[in-house]
Design an enzyme around this catalytic site. Structure first.
Site, PDB file in Angstrom:
ATOM      1  CB  THR A   1       5.554  21.529   6.142  1.00  0.00           C
ATOM      2  OG1 THR A   1       6.858  21.404   5.992  1.00  0.00           O
ATOM      3  CG2 THR A   1       5.156  23.000   5.355  1.00  0.00           C
ATOM      4  N   GLY A   2       4.609  19.385   8.158  1.00  0.00           N
ATOM      5  CA  GLY A   2       4.896  18.145   8.808  1.00  0.00           C
ATOM      6  C   GLY A   2       4.162  17.750   9.799  1.00  0.00           C
TER       7      GLY A   2
ATOM      8  CB  THR B   1      -1.079   0.050   1.201  1.00  0.00           C
ATOM      9  OG1 THR B   1      -0.087  -0.016   2.284  1.00  0.00           O
ATOM     10  CG2 THR B   1      -1.911  -1.066   1.238  1.00  0.00           C
TER      11      THR B   1
ATOM     12  NE  ARG C   1      -4.283  16.830  11.992  1.00  0.00           N
ATOM     13  CZ  ARG C   1      -3.515  17.328  11.502  1.00  0.00           C
ATOM     14  NH1 ARG C   1      -3.755  17.923  10.542  1.00  0.00           N
ATOM     15  NH2 ARG C   1      -2.227  17.203  11.845  1.00  0.00           N
ATOM     16  CB  VAL C   2      -7.712  21.851  13.667  1.00  0.00           C
ATOM     17  CG1 VAL C   2      -6.950  23.262  13.393  1.00  0.00           C
ATOM     18  CG2 VAL C   2      -9.262  22.123  13.275  1.00  0.00           C
ATOM     19  N   GLY C   3      -4.819  21.066  12.378  1.00  0.00           N
ATOM     20  CA  GLY C   3      -3.198  20.615  12.338  1.00  0.00           C
ATOM     21  C   GLY C   3      -2.749  21.939  12.916  1.00  0.00           C
ATOM     22  CG  ASP C   4       1.425  22.513  11.922  1.00  0.00           C
ATOM     23  OD1 ASP C   4       0.637  21.811  11.386  1.00  0.00           O
ATOM     24  OD2 ASP C   4       2.541  23.012  11.539  1.00  0.00           O
TER      25      ASP C   4
ATOM     26  N   GLY D   1       1.580  17.904  12.171  1.00  0.00           N
ATOM     27  CA  GLY D   1       0.942  19.059  13.022  1.00  0.00           C
ATOM     28  C   GLY D   1       0.846  18.737  14.379  1.00  0.00           C
TER      29      GLY D   1
HETATM   30  N1  ASP Z   1       1.163  20.385   9.092  1.00  0.00           N
HETATM   31  C1  ASP Z   1       0.261  19.783   8.306  1.00  0.00           C
HETATM   32  C2  ASP Z   1      -0.790  19.466   9.425  1.00  0.00           C
HETATM   33  O1  ASP Z   1      -0.336  18.685  10.362  1.00  0.00           O
HETATM   34  C3  ASP Z   1       0.525  18.639   7.407  1.00  0.00           C
HETATM   35  C4  ASP Z   1       1.561  18.708   6.664  1.00  0.00           C
HETATM   36  O2  ASP Z   1       2.270  19.562   6.517  1.00  0.00           O
HETATM   37  O3  ASP Z   1       2.215  17.691   6.151  1.00  0.00           O
HETATM   38  O4  ASP Z   1      -1.910  19.691   8.941  1.00  0.00           O
END
Ligand code: ASP
Length: 361
Positions: A265-266, A205, A242-245, A268
């Site tokens: 980024t990444g 996958t 869901r809310v990220g950073d 969150g």
């Molecule tokens: N930082 C983003 C979040 O957590 C996702 C990402 O950058 O991959 O929503």
């Protein structure tokens, strides 16, 4: 780091009222003005500079072009990020972003304007492909900093933003495959699982798209005025709501006009719990070079990642976070948790892609 832990130690030593009435201490904590004034980086840059995540080369090019034409940095970066939000091939941002587990695209964004120290943010916004522009309207036209879900959509509608289906065929197909591969005991099948005798083959996958994407962009003009924006479709196949950073001011994006601007980024959840972008700006206020400031914030995340599920065999975080930092004088840098990541930069001479400095190889 030393700055933050010093403050915390200091706060526990005195009671809150004494603390707040001690103007020198309050100034040192509430704003890094005094520190920034002492810094040589309080100088203005000779040319506009814009930094962005690796997917943001069109954004930095556009931002610098508009700043040169006289645009406010906040308008310039929101226009730049809009190019990537509109791009159906970028599956981490805006139109064409990967959806939540129900197949709905939910977008998050925030914008911060250095000179006014105003911020605007939207989270869980559906059916509007330019959340950064909506966040900018929140900043300019409301007394609030953040709108979410239905309220954010209603606000965007009222501002004349066009409602549309944001789920492209490519994103929908990825989501259908993700759903069908979730479990071998549910009733969802992919085309090639329809084999005689219900013999379901073992499958790889790893090719199902999953984004570690998002776009961040910070810019400074020749007056030394800064702005930052972060926009995303968030974690792929997330739980609805869901809310990220990215829309959290201080986590995925933070700007202090006296010091600089930073974004993330990444993963969150880890950036929220570390106040990531705020940390990066504070490290720059304390005199760290931008790349060093990013590495310190990553190290802080690594030191606070305690759950085994999130660590590799060496005890290091097994997820990605990347920080982007731009100082008031135009100095810039970026660092990632591990591996090979890139960022986009326009330093007034040209727009190009550079390598992030990894904390772990
Ligand atoms: N930082 C983003 C979040 O957590 C996702 C990402 O950058 O991959 O929503």
């Amino acid at each position: 780091m030393a700055y933050c832990s010093g403050i915390l130690r200091h706060m526990s030593d005195i009671n809150r009222r004494d603390f707040l009435s001690t103007s020198a201490a309050a100034a040192a904590i509430i704003t890094p003005v005094s520190l920034a004034r002492k810094q040589p980086h309080a100088r203005k840059p000779r040319a506009p500079v814009a930094i962005s995540s690796g997917n943001g080369l069109p954004a930095v090019n556009k931002a610098v072009e508009l700043i040169r034409e006289g645009a406010d940095p906040v308008d310039a970066i929101v226009a730049g990020v809009g190019i990537v939000e509109d791009d159906p091939n970028d599956m981490s941002v805006g139109y064409g972003g990967l959806p939540n587990e129900r197949g709905e695209v939910e977008l998050d964004a925030c914008v911060m304007h250095g000179p006014s120290h105003k911020a605007g943010s939207v989270a869980g916004l559906r059916r509007i492909k330019n959340p950064a522009a909506v966040a900018l309207r929140v900043l300019r036209l409301t007394n609030h900093a953040m709108l979410v879900g239905e309220g954010a959509l209603e606000f965007a509608r009222g501002q004349g933003f066009k409602e549309e289906n944001l789920l492209t065929n490519r994103a929908r197909e990825a989501w259908l495959r993700w759903r069908a591969e979730l479990s071998r005991t549910d009733d969802w099948l992919t085309e090639d699982q329809q084999v005689p005798n219900d013999v379901v083959p073992l499958r790889d996958t790893s090719d199902i798209p999953f984004t570690e994407g998002t776009i961040h962009c910070s810019a400074v003009d020749t007056n030394g005025d800064l702005a930052g924006v972060t926009s995303t479709s968030g974690l792929s196949y997330k739980i609805p709501g869901r809310v990220g950073d990215s829309p959290i001011i201080g986590a995925g994006n933070f700007t202090d006009n006296l010091v600089g601007s930073a974004g993330a980024t990444g993963r969150g959840e880890s950036v929220i719990k570390s106040c990531g972008a705020f940390q990066v700006v504070q490290h720059m206020a304390n005199g760290d070079e931008p790349t060093e400031a990013c590495l310190k914030a990553l190290k802080w995340i690594a030191n606070h990642t305690r759950r085994g599920r999130l660590r590799n065999e060496r005890g290091e975080p097994n997820f990605q976070v990347t920080f982007y930092a731009l100082r008031k004088d135009g100095a810039y840098g970026s660092a990632c948790m591990r591996g090979r990541r890139t960022f986009a930069i326009h330093d007034g001479a040209d727009g190009r892609i550079e390598r992030c400095t990894p904390l772990y190889e």
